[in-house]
Motif scaffolding. Structure first.
Motif, mmCIF file in Angstrom:
data_model
loop_
_atom_site.group_PDB
_atom_site.id
_atom_site.type_symbol
_atom_site.label_atom_id
_atom_site.label_comp_id
_atom_site.label_asym_id
_atom_site.label_seq_id
_atom_site.Cartn_x
_atom_site.Cartn_y
_atom_site.Cartn_z
ATOM 1 N N PRO A 17 -39.048 -40.122 -40.581
ATOM 2 C CA PRO A 17 -37.667 -39.733 -40.240
ATOM 3 C C PRO A 17 -37.457 -38.213 -40.233
ATOM 4 O O PRO A 17 -36.814 -37.672 -39.340
ATOM 5 N N ARG A 18 -38.020 -37.528 -41.215
ATOM 6 C CA ARG A 18 -37.903 -36.062 -41.262
ATOM 7 C C ARG A 18 -38.629 -35.421 -40.085
ATOM 8 O O ARG A 18 -38.144 -34.465 -39.480
ATOM 9 N N ALA A 19 -39.799 -35.955 -39.742
ATOM 10 C CA ALA A 19 -40.557 -35.437 -38.599
ATOM 11 C C ALA A 19 -39.765 -35.637 -37.315
ATOM 12 O O ALA A 19 -39.715 -34.735 -36.456
ATOM 13 N N ARG A 20 -39.126 -36.782 -37.170
ATOM 14 C CA ARG A 20 -38.352 -37.039 -35.945
ATOM 15 C C ARG A 20 -37.225 -36.029 -35.790
ATOM 16 O O ARG A 20 -37.020 -35.479 -34.706
ATOM 17 N N VAL A 21 -36.497 -35.769 -36.851
ATOM 18 C CA VAL A 21 -35.416 -34.773 -36.791
ATOM 19 C C VAL A 21 -35.975 -33.417 -36.382
ATOM 20 O O VAL A 21 -35.427 -32.740 -35.513
ATOM 21 N N PHE A 22 -37.084 -33.007 -36.971
ATOM 22 C CA PHE A 22 -37.674 -31.707 -36.664
ATOM 23 C C PHE A 22 -38.117 -31.621 -35.209
ATOM 24 O O PHE A 22 -37.741 -30.682 -34.490
ATOM 25 N N TYR A 23 -38.909 -32.585 -34.764
ATOM 26 C CA TYR A 23 -39.454 -32.509 -33.409
ATOM 27 C C TYR A 23 -38.386 -32.735 -32.341
ATOM 28 O O TYR A 23 -38.422 -32.097 -31.295
ATOM 29 N N GLU A 24 -37.432 -33.600 -32.615
ATOM 30 C CA GLU A 24 -36.408 -33.911 -31.625
ATOM 31 C C GLU A 24 -35.257 -32.906 -31.653
ATOM 32 O O GLU A 24 -34.895 -32.340 -30.614
ATOM 33 N N GLU A 25 -34.695 -32.661 -32.823
ATOM 34 C CA GLU A 25 -33.507 -31.814 -32.905
ATOM 35 C C GLU A 25 -33.838 -30.335 -33.020
ATOM 36 O O GLU A 25 -33.229 -29.512 -32.346
ATOM 37 N N THR A 26 -34.792 -29.990 -33.869
ATOM 38 C CA THR A 26 -35.122 -28.567 -34.055
ATOM 39 C C THR A 26 -35.912 -28.017 -32.873
ATOM 40 O O THR A 26 -35.569 -26.963 -32.343
ATOM 41 N N LEU A 27 -36.965 -28.729 -32.465
ATOM 42 C CA LEU A 27 -37.801 -28.229 -31.365
ATOM 43 C C LEU A 27 -37.317 -28.678 -29.990
ATOM 44 O O LEU A 27 -37.728 -28.119 -28.981
ATOM 45 N N GLY A 28 -36.475 -29.690 -29.928
ATOM 46 C CA GLY A 28 -35.924 -30.132 -28.645
ATOM 47 C C GLY A 28 -36.865 -30.967 -27.804
ATOM 48 O O GLY A 28 -36.716 -31.031 -26.579
ATOM 49 N N LEU A 29 -37.830 -31.634 -28.436
ATOM 50 C CA LEU A 29 -38.758 -32.477 -27.689
ATOM 51 C C LEU A 29 -38.159 -33.858 -27.458
ATOM 52 O O LEU A 29 -37.313 -34.326 -28.221
ATOM 53 N N ASP A 30 -38.647 -34.520 -26.427
ATOM 54 C CA ASP A 30 -38.305 -35.911 -26.187
ATOM 55 C C ASP A 30 -39.190 -36.734 -27.122
ATOM 56 O O ASP A 30 -40.420 -36.637 -27.067
ATOM 57 N N VAL A 31 -38.567 -37.513 -28.005
ATOM 58 C CA VAL A 31 -39.294 -38.273 -29.016
ATOM 59 C C VAL A 31 -38.885 -39.734 -28.931
ATOM 60 O O VAL A 31 -37.699 -40.053 -28.835
ATOM 61 N N THR A 32 -39.868 -40.620 -28.948
ATOM 62 C CA THR A 32 -39.585 -42.055 -29.041
ATOM 63 C C THR A 32 -40.266 -42.588 -30.297
ATOM 64 O O THR A 32 -41.221 -41.990 -30.808
ATOM 65 N N GLU A 33 -39.735 -43.705 -30.787
ATOM 66 C CA GLU A 33 -40.271 -44.286 -32.008
ATOM 67 C C GLU A 33 -40.534 -45.772 -31.785
ATOM 68 O O GLU A 33 -39.704 -46.481 -31.221
ATOM 69 N N ALA A 34 -41.694 -46.222 -32.237
ATOM 70 C CA ALA A 34 -42.053 -47.640 -32.189
ATOM 71 C C ALA A 34 -43.089 -47.923 -33.260
ATOM 72 O O ALA A 34 -43.967 -47.078 -33.517
ATOM 73 N N ASN A 35 -42.966 -49.061 -33.884
ATOM 74 C CA ASN A 35 -43.945 -49.495 -34.887
ATOM 75 C C ASN A 35 -44.125 -48.492 -36.018
ATOM 76 O O ASN A 35 -45.230 -48.316 -36.528
ATOM 77 N N GLY A 36 -43.051 -47.780 -36.371
ATOM 78 C CA GLY A 36 -43.126 -46.824 -37.464
ATOM 79 C C GLY A 36 -43.828 -45.526 -37.126
ATOM 80 O O GLY A 36 -44.135 -44.733 -38.016
ATOM 81 N N MET A 37 -44.081 -45.300 -35.839
ATOM 82 C CA MET A 37 -44.749 -44.068 -35.397
ATOM 83 C C MET A 37 -43.905 -43.395 -34.325
ATOM 84 O O MET A 37 -43.078 -44.032 -33.679
ATOM 85 N N LEU A 38 -44.136 -42.105 -34.140
ATOM 86 C CA LEU A 38 -43.433 -41.341 -33.112
ATOM 87 C C LEU A 38 -44.379 -41.020 -31.973
ATOM 88 O O LEU A 38 -45.587 -40.883 -32.174
#
Length: 125
Positions: A17-38
């Protein structure tokens, strides 16, 4: 045999969850999540798998490089988003964390799991 495989790279983090916030919100990348992985969807069309690892130890090398047109602007933008840049005295980075001596201009920062990333700009001709 694997020459036509759509290979991709991956790396571990200790908190998805912390990684998703960083990569998606801080860095502005398109991030998807499935099976507990990004999956990080990069501008090049490549994808990078980010997977959880409870006993994660940060990589001792740069895991992901982001080429930019203007490193000064990229550093300024990322600092405004809360990113701190590493200062490596042995690499002679400037006071902003940018290495400008040999090769491309480059500045390193870490994700919340401690993995090292960079922004880099080709040296002007």
């Amino acid at each position: 045999m694997l020459g036509r495989s759509k290979a991709f790279s991956g790396f571990a983090v200790d908190d998805i969850p912390r990684a998703r916030v960083f990569y998606e919100e801080t860095l502005g990348l398109d991030v998807t999540e499935a099976n507990g992985m990004l999956r990080l969807h990069l501008g090049s069309g490549a994808e990078v798998l980010v997977y959880p690892k409870p006993d994660h130890v940060p990589a001792t090398y740069t895991i992901l490089n982001f080429p930019v047109e203007d490193i000064d602007q990229a550093v300024d933008d990322l600092v405004r988003r809360g990113v701190s840049f590493e200062r490596y005295p042995r690499m002679e980075t400037d006071d902003r964390g940018i290495f400008r001596l040999d090769g491309p201009y480059i500045a390193w920062f870490t994700d919340p799991a401690g993995n090292t990333l960079s922004v880099l700009q080709d040296r002007p001709a």
